[in-house]
Design an enzyme around this catalytic site. Structure first.
Site, PDB file in Angstrom:
ATOM      1  CB  THR A 121      -7.567  -4.570   1.737  1.00 44.12           C
ATOM      2  OG1 THR A 121      -6.705  -3.983   2.714  1.00 44.12           O
ATOM      3  CG2 THR A 121      -7.517  -3.755   0.455  1.00 44.12           C
TER       4      THR A 121
ATOM      5  CD  GLU B 189      -6.544   4.608   4.318  1.00 41.78           C
ATOM      6  OE1 GLU B 189      -6.046   5.142   5.333  1.00 41.78           O
ATOM      7  OE2 GLU B 189      -5.884   3.887   3.541  1.00 41.78           O
TER       8      GLU B 189
ATOM      9  NE  ARG C 271      -8.353   6.963   8.837  1.00 42.22           N
ATOM     10  CZ  ARG C 271      -7.578   6.968   7.775  1.00 42.22           C
ATOM     11  NH1 ARG C 271      -6.283   6.769   7.901  1.00 42.22           N
ATOM     12  NH2 ARG C 271      -8.085   7.162   6.579  1.00 42.22           N
TER      13      ARG C 271
ATOM     14  CE  LYS D 219      -4.201   1.866   6.611  1.00 36.13           C
ATOM     15  NZ  LYS D 219      -5.085   2.539   5.651  1.00 36.13           N
TER      16      LYS D 219
ATOM     17  CD  GLN E 223      -3.266   4.439  10.191  1.00 38.73           C
ATOM     18  OE1 GLN E 223      -4.464   4.353   9.937  1.00 38.73           O
ATOM     19  NE2 GLN E 223      -2.384   4.834   9.311  1.00 38.73           N
TER      20      GLN E 223
ATOM     21  CD  GLU F  62      -5.499   2.839  -0.559  1.00 38.95           C
ATOM     22  OE1 GLU F  62      -4.713   2.188  -1.276  1.00 38.95           O
ATOM     23  OE2 GLU F  62      -5.392   2.921   0.683  1.00 38.95           O
TER      24      GLU F  62
ATOM     25  CD  GLU G   8      -8.000  13.042   3.569  1.00 37.02           C
ATOM     26  OE1 GLU G   8      -7.437  13.886   2.841  1.00 37.02           O
ATOM     27  OE2 GLU G   8      -8.248  11.871   3.209  1.00 37.02           O
TER      28      GLU G   8
ATOM     29  CG  ASP H 271      -5.791  -0.369   2.914  1.00 40.13           C
ATOM     30  OD1 ASP H 271      -6.020  -1.564   3.175  1.00 40.13           O
ATOM     31  OD2 ASP H 271      -4.733   0.193   3.220  1.00 40.13           O
TER      32      ASP H 271
ATOM     33  CG  ASP I 165      -2.012   1.056   1.100  1.00 39.70           C
ATOM     34  OD1 ASP I 165      -2.544   1.243  -0.007  1.00 39.70           O
ATOM     35  OD2 ASP I 165      -2.349   1.682   2.115  1.00 39.70           O
TER      36      ASP I 165
ATOM     37  CG  HIS J 235      -4.647  10.976   2.276  1.00 36.03           C
ATOM     38  ND1 HIS J 235      -5.739  10.966   3.118  1.00 36.03           N
ATOM     39  CD2 HIS J 235      -3.819   9.981   2.706  1.00 36.03           C
ATOM     40  CE1 HIS J 235      -5.595  10.012   4.026  1.00 36.03           C
ATOM     41  NE2 HIS J 235      -4.438   9.399   3.796  1.00 36.03           N
TER      42      HIS J 235
END
Length: 426
Positions: A267, A209, A247, A263, A250, A211, A374, A243, A136, A143
């Site tokens: 996914t 996320e 948070r 993570k 993390q 992606e 975000e 993904d 990844d 971002h």
């Protein structure tokens, strides 16, 4: 304007489908009582490639490659076989050249049509590729800047190395799942602001996320780097990728070696792999990069792709999803060619089926941010959904749906969707 090429399968010609004749993405499907096998999507149908192969309608170079439960055997045949098969399928499915007897071999054979054409509504879709390894990246400048401002220094959001190298980490492939697979909220260690030690808890800040990912189509030897000029020859196709990210887990674990449990729980990827050949018309100029990258990261080809992307969120019981993000893949600072060149510059080899994630894709406006982190400023400014409910982060029962497509003249080359529902922690 030249009219787009059409198919004798009517549902492929409406200008809105993600799967017109210009696309022909590969996937793995099954129908009740039968084993999974390889197919191609066109309109609202799936073409059973094993059935066409058995009928002798596909190139000899690909003989026997479509009866398996993944795309790996076909991908490993290499670009000449991909190109020849795509050309043959285009001829067989085209409405313009079907007057030629050879090209009408499927259209005019009712028994073969009944065997080889499967309505998507009747099929189950499976993980399309056996994925040996997953990497990844972190390649959206917007971002990375947004996250840096929230968690580090608002005036120095990007770390010094970000503008020099495509930041990435070696993930895990075991928990990559196909669209539609539900995932349980992960458990892990969380460090609360006013506590001296972490607590063990279910994730309280669960996120998505947005992606894209590319599938490696050509292996490289150990010790041999892949240049940016050769990178496209090592790419088979692309998928949508979510993904999922815990948070709060993390934030506690990522120093000094990066994400791990936050993570590793899942996914999600879309079931249809859109080939690089289908995406070729949508190449765009590369983004401006300053400072100029080191020599091995410099590129002459156009390696950006114009792919419109959208994210929707649907709470359990809500009548419809709410769109919360719209952005475009062409905004990425580091290209896929640069990612692959950097990944292999040390001598790391890649294998057929390896999955490379782009990293979260965010644009410059608040409605183009590719994560809840975000969109809601770490939960401080919740988004309001169509049913009036609000979300700072994802709740149990929420479904996230991502979609994307390239817009041509009168047609779209699309990826379908990748979706997933959050179940309670175990």
């Amino acid at each position: 304007m030249t009219a787009p090429q059409t198919s004798w399968i009517d549902s492929a010609n409406d200008g809105q489908t993600h799967f017109p004749l210009q696309n022909l993405p590969y996937g793995v499907f099954s129908v009740k009582g039968q084993s999974p096998r390889v197919g191609v999507a066109i309109g609202d149908q799936i073409v059973d490639l094993a059935a066409l192969d058995d009928a002798g309608l596909l190139p000899a170079a690909a003989k026997g490659a479509f009866a398996g439960t993944t795309l790996n055997r076909f991908i490993a045949l290499g670009k000449p076989a991909w190109t020849e098969t795509r050309k043959r399928l285009t001829a067989l499915l085209s409405g313009e050249d079907a007057a030629l007897r050879d090209n009408a071999a499927l259209r005019d054979n009712a028994a073969l049509r009944d065997k080889a054409l499967v309505p998507m509504s009747a099929a189950a879709l499976h993980l399309p590729v056996d994925i040996p390894g997953y990497t990844d990246f972190y390649s959206s400048k917007e971002h990375a800047t947004n996250v840096g401002r929230m968690f580090r220094d608002p005036d120095n959001a990007l770390l010094p190395n970000w503008l020099e190298i495509p930041i990435g980490y070696n993930g895990r492939a075991s928990s990559v799942v196909v669209s539609g697979t539900p995932l349980h909220r992960p458990n892990g260690q969380i460090k609360l602001p006013n506590e001296a030690r972490p607590v063990f808890s279910a994730c309280r800040k669960l996120d998505f996320e947005l992606e894209m990912g590319f599938i490696v189509g050509k292996e490289s030897a150990l010790g041999e780097p892949v240049s940016t000029a050769d990178a496209s020859a090592h790419m088979f196709g692309m998928v949508l990728l979510n993904d999922w990210s815990a948070r709060d887990i993390q934030q506690w674990e990522y120093v000094p070696l990066g994400p791990f449990n936050s993570k590793g729980f899942g996914t999600s990827i879309s079931p249809w792999v859109v080939t690089m050949d289908a995406l070729e018309p949508f190449r765009r100029d590369n983004p401006e990069q300053s400072p100029q990258p080191l020599a091995y990261l410099q590129q002459q080809d156009k390696n950006a792709y114009d792919i419109a992307l959208e994210v929707s969120l649907q709470p359990e019981g809500a009548p419809a999803p709410s769109t919360i993000c719209r952005t475009n893949f062409k905004a990425m600072y580091w290209t896929m060619a640069q990612q692959l060149a950097h990944h292999t510059v040390s001598g790391c080899n890649v294998r057929v089926g390896d999955l490379m994630g782009s990293g979260t894709i965010s644009g410059t406006t608040p409605d183009s941010y590719g994560s809840m982190l975000e969109l809601t400023r770490n939960g401080a400014e919740p988004v309001t959904l169509a049913d009036g409910s609000q979300r700072g982060f994802l709740q149990d029962g929420d479904s996230v749906i991502m979609t994307g497509y390239c817009q041509g003249e009168g047609y779209r080359v699309g990826f379908g969707t990748v979706s997933g529902k959050i179940l309670p922690a175990r």
